[in-house]
Design a protein around this motif. Sequence first.
Motif, PDB file in Angstrom:
ATOM      1  N   GLY A  91       0.827  -1.193   0.000  1.00 37.32           N
ATOM      2  CA  GLY A  91       0.000   0.000   0.000  1.00 37.32           C
ATOM      3  C   GLY A  91       0.858   1.237   0.000  1.00 37.32           C
ATOM      4  N   ASN A  92       0.258   2.370   0.314  1.00 37.44           N
ATOM      5  CA  ASN A  92       0.975   3.633   0.192  1.00 37.44           C
ATOM      6  C   ASN A  92       1.303   4.272   1.542  1.00 37.44           C
ATOM      7  N   GLU A  93       1.268   3.461   2.621  1.00 39.94           N
ATOM      8  CA  GLU A  93       1.606   4.008   3.925  1.00 39.94           C
ATOM      9  C   GLU A  93       2.793   3.285   4.519  1.00 39.94           C
ATOM     10  N   LYS A  94       3.569   4.003   5.321  1.00 40.16           N
ATOM     11  CA  LYS A  94       4.689   3.418   6.030  1.00 40.16           C
ATOM     12  C   LYS A  94       4.181   2.761   7.314  1.00 40.16           C
ATOM     13  N   GLY A  95       4.955   1.822   7.847  1.00 39.26           N
ATOM     14  CA  GLY A  95       4.613   1.234   9.131  1.00 39.26           C
ATOM     15  C   GLY A  95       3.478   0.235   9.013  1.00 39.26           C
ATOM     16  N   TYR A  96       2.948  -0.145  10.159  1.00 30.58           N
ATOM     17  CA  TYR A  96       1.897  -1.144  10.206  1.00 30.58           C
ATOM     18  C   TYR A  96       0.534  -0.499  10.048  1.00 30.58           C
ATOM     19  N   GLN A  97      -0.348  -1.198   9.414  1.00 34.58           N
ATOM     20  CA  GLN A  97      -1.676  -0.691   9.148  1.00 34.58           C
ATOM     21  C   GLN A  97      -2.625  -1.264  10.190  1.00 34.58           C
ATOM     22  N   HIS A  98      -3.506  -0.427  10.730  1.00 34.65           N
ATOM     23  CA  HIS A  98      -4.466  -0.909  11.714  1.00 34.65           C
ATOM     24  C   HIS A  98      -5.511  -1.755  11.004  1.00 34.65           C
ATOM     25  N   TYR A  99      -5.904  -2.863  11.646  1.00 36.04           N
ATOM     26  CA  TYR A  99      -6.832  -3.771  10.980  1.00 36.04           C
ATOM     27  C   TYR A  99      -8.152  -3.090  10.639  1.00 36.04           C
ATOM     28  N   LYS A 100      -8.544  -2.079  11.419  1.00 41.35           N
ATOM     29  CA  LYS A 100      -9.810  -1.400  11.150  1.00 41.35           C
ATOM     30  C   LYS A 100      -9.770  -0.633   9.834  1.00 41.35           C
ATOM     31  N   ASP A 101      -8.566  -0.262   9.376  1.00 45.12           N
ATOM     32  CA  ASP A 101      -8.462   0.417   8.086  1.00 45.12           C
ATOM     33  C   ASP A 101      -8.954  -0.480   6.953  1.00 45.12           C
ATOM     34  N   ILE A 102      -8.850  -1.778   7.151  1.00 47.70           N
ATOM     35  CA  ILE A 102      -9.311  -2.744   6.159  1.00 47.70           C
ATOM     36  C   ILE A 102     -10.703  -3.259   6.524  1.00 47.70           C
ATOM     37  N   PHE A 103     -10.856  -3.663   7.762  1.00 51.70           N
ATOM     38  CA  PHE A 103     -12.076  -4.342   8.194  1.00 51.70           C
ATOM     39  C   PHE A 103     -13.274  -3.397   8.254  1.00 51.70           C
ATOM     40  N   ASN A 104     -13.050  -2.154   8.647  1.00 52.68           N
ATOM     41  CA  ASN A 104     -14.156  -1.218   8.846  1.00 52.68           C
ATOM     42  C   ASN A 104     -14.345  -0.228   7.709  1.00 52.68           C
ATOM     43  N   GLY A 164     -25.104  -6.538  10.683  1.00 60.72           N
ATOM     44  CA  GLY A 164     -25.320  -5.118  10.911  1.00 60.72           C
ATOM     45  C   GLY A 164     -24.240  -4.478  11.758  1.00 60.72           C
ATOM     46  N   MET A 165     -23.452  -5.309  12.422  1.00 58.96           N
ATOM     47  CA  MET A 165     -22.418  -4.792  13.324  1.00 58.96           C
ATOM     48  C   MET A 165     -21.133  -4.471  12.580  1.00 58.96           C
ATOM     49  N   TYR A 166     -20.789  -5.279  11.566  1.00 61.54           N
ATOM     50  CA  TYR A 166     -19.537  -5.120  10.845  1.00 61.54           C
ATOM     51  C   TYR A 166     -19.797  -4.745   9.387  1.00 61.54           C
ATOM     52  N   ASN A 167     -18.898  -3.932   8.841  1.00 63.53           N
ATOM     53  CA  ASN A 167     -18.957  -3.624   7.408  1.00 63.53           C
ATOM     54  C   ASN A 167     -18.438  -4.779   6.562  1.00 63.53           C
ATOM     55  N   SER A 168     -17.614  -5.617   7.161  1.00 66.98           N
ATOM     56  CA  SER A 168     -16.898  -6.640   6.403  1.00 66.98           C
ATOM     57  C   SER A 168     -17.393  -8.039   6.737  1.00 66.98           C
ATOM     58  N   GLY A 169     -17.397  -8.906   5.737  1.00 67.62           N
ATOM     59  CA  GLY A 169     -17.693 -10.313   5.934  1.00 67.62           C
ATOM     60  C   GLY A 169     -16.451 -11.146   6.164  1.00 67.62           C
ATOM     61  N   ASN A 170     -15.281 -10.521   6.155  1.00 73.42           N
ATOM     62  CA  ASN A 170     -14.027 -11.232   6.385  1.00 73.42           C
ATOM     63  C   ASN A 170     -13.834 -11.513   7.873  1.00 73.42           C
ATOM     64  N   ILE A 171     -12.833 -12.295   8.194  1.00 77.32           N
ATOM     65  CA  ILE A 171     -12.599 -12.733   9.573  1.00 77.32           C
ATOM     66  C   ILE A 171     -11.308 -12.135  10.099  1.00 77.32           C
ATOM     67  N   VAL A 172     -11.374 -11.594  11.312  1.00 74.56           N
ATOM     68  CA  VAL A 172     -10.189 -11.085  12.005  1.00 74.56           C
ATOM     69  C   VAL A 172      -9.843 -12.044  13.140  1.00 74.56           C
ATOM     70  N   VAL A 173      -8.595 -12.489  13.176  1.00 78.59           N
ATOM     71  CA  VAL A 173      -8.091 -13.292  14.297  1.00 78.59           C
ATOM     72  C   VAL A 173      -7.010 -12.478  14.997  1.00 78.59           C
ATOM     73  N   PHE A 174      -7.189 -12.246  16.282  1.00 76.52           N
ATOM     74  CA  PHE A 174      -6.208 -11.480  17.042  1.00 76.52           C
ATOM     75  C   PHE A 174      -5.104 -12.417  17.541  1.00 76.52           C
ATOM     76  N   VAL A 175      -3.874 -12.036  17.245  1.00 82.05           N
ATOM     77  CA  VAL A 175      -2.736 -12.916  17.524  1.00 82.05           C
ATOM     78  C   VAL A 175      -2.196 -12.749  18.935  1.00 82.05           C
ATOM     79  N   ASN A 176      -2.585 -11.700  19.655  1.00 82.97           N
ATOM     80  CA  ASN A 176      -2.077 -11.466  21.008  1.00 82.97           C
ATOM     81  C   ASN A 176      -3.032 -12.057  22.047  1.00 82.97           C
ATOM     82  N   GLU A 177      -3.236 -13.347  21.936  1.00 81.55           N
ATOM     83  CA  GLU A 177      -4.143 -14.058  22.833  1.00 81.55           C
ATOM     84  C   GLU A 177      -3.728 -13.919  24.294  1.00 81.55           C
TER      85      GLU A 177
END
Length: 333
Positions: A91-104, A164-177
């Motif tokens: 993409g066009n940004e430096k550093g890590y991208q927040h998952y909400k930038d994609i998911f939301n 109705g809660m999420y914009n995305s039908g994709n799945i997010v798994v949080f790795v910092n369990e």
Amino acid sequence: IIIENLKILDPVININFKILDEKEEIIDDNIGILKNLDNKSNPKIYPKKIIDINFLVMKMKLNDFKINIYRSDIKKEINFNLSNINFAPFGNEKGYQHYKDIFNRIGQDFQSQKLSMKLILAKKTDPLLYPASDMIQEYNTPNVYYITPVLNCLYNCDYCFLQGMYNSGNIVVFVNEDDLKNAIDNKLLDPLDSSKPTVVSISYNTDLLAMENIFPLTRNWITYIKNKPNLIIEIRTKSALFSAIQDIKPVKNIILSWTLSPATICNKYEKTAPPLKSRVKNIKKALDLGWSVRLCFDPILLVDNWYEDYSKFLITIFNEIKGEKIRDITFGV
């Protein structure tokens, strides 16, 4: 802007060498690659858009890639054919991208994404532990919470609130369990009522057991709760995957909660979830092995002839399952 697949056919790079004298030459090309490689200039960073935070290309392939080299002292150009090139997400940004930038992001099609769900791995940030609603039926204790180790579900029931809660039908798994577990540990040290157990639902926004053959998260949480007698964990599911954890010795403060509906409801509104018979079969296996099981009749849909359908359904369930073995029952509308 998210581009799932980008294929560029017959791309060409032109590199121009202008020889000024025997000791000096200026290197130029049509897309700035050589300047970047030579560290003489930084890659171009495109400004953020007003609507789109940035862009992300998930897959890009360059087919029949060619490069042309020109030198001012040579009249004939030099041509090279390069191998096809595949790029990972960029993409066009430096550093890590927040998952909400994609998911939301706005403008997504939940149902289309459900047909081919993508996996987003992310780090969960605060808040890690959420208080449960006062409306739920729960245990006569104020110490009731839920966590979200995963966002979204493999299934796609027509009535599901996640649509109705999420914009995305994709799945997010949080790795910092471990951070989620630490948040629970901290709450155990400071409960609202120390005389009552703390209850945490870990499958509120997903179905963990349905994904157990992909991510053994249910198994991890069962291991975590051992030697924590003041903690109860609820794992809610519609799955038929009890076999993925049936080798584990039952843990008394784990509740396996199966959501059940009449077969007519399952067939019409829960098409992607296992059929009722498969769920009942898994419940009976869990009970036979000594697990604590809750039955969740949720939601009760007021369809035509709902009273008759649900009455027959409940009679059938308790003909199949011995009621005295069930920990408890909840209803939802």
